[in-house]
Design a protein around this motif. Structure first.
Motif: not given
Length: 103
Positions: A78-98
């Motif tokens: 769970a931690t790994t998937r959240i971290r990967k998704a959040t990093q990808r979102a920040r790289a694209q400028g999205f405030p995406f939250r999990l």
């Protein structure tokens, strides 16, 4: 030799050890007004390993209800998937939250 004879015939008189299943955690995706639907579907397919149809249905559930559980995993997963998704979102400028919570 006495020790050897004294253990003959004994059955498992030691303490029992119960093996517990590891705790599971729900990964929850939250809606925002900036992250694109395409990005959410991409994350669900590439990071959470959903097929296209399931990813689209989850994305719509998040959009309509404000949040949705997108998977249940061990703490590390769970931690790994959240971290990967959040990093990808920040790289694209999205405030995406999990977030995650114990099942």
């Amino acid at each position: 030799m006495a020790n050897r004879e004294s253990t003959r015939g004994q059955t498992g008189t030691g303490t029992r050890t119960r093996v517990r299943e590891p705790k599971k955690y729900k990964v929850i995706m939250h809606n925002d007004n900036f992250t694109t639907m395409e990005f959410v579907v991409e994350v669900l397919v590439t990071i959470f390993h959903k097929n296209e149809l399931e990813a689209e249905q989850l994305m719509l559930a998040v959009h309509q209800k404000g949040h949705a559980v997108v998977g249940i995993y061990s703490l590390d997963m769970a931690t790994t998937r959240i971290r990967k998704a959040t990093q990808r979102a920040r790289a694209q400028g999205f405030p995406f939250r999990l977030t995650m919570e114990e099942e």
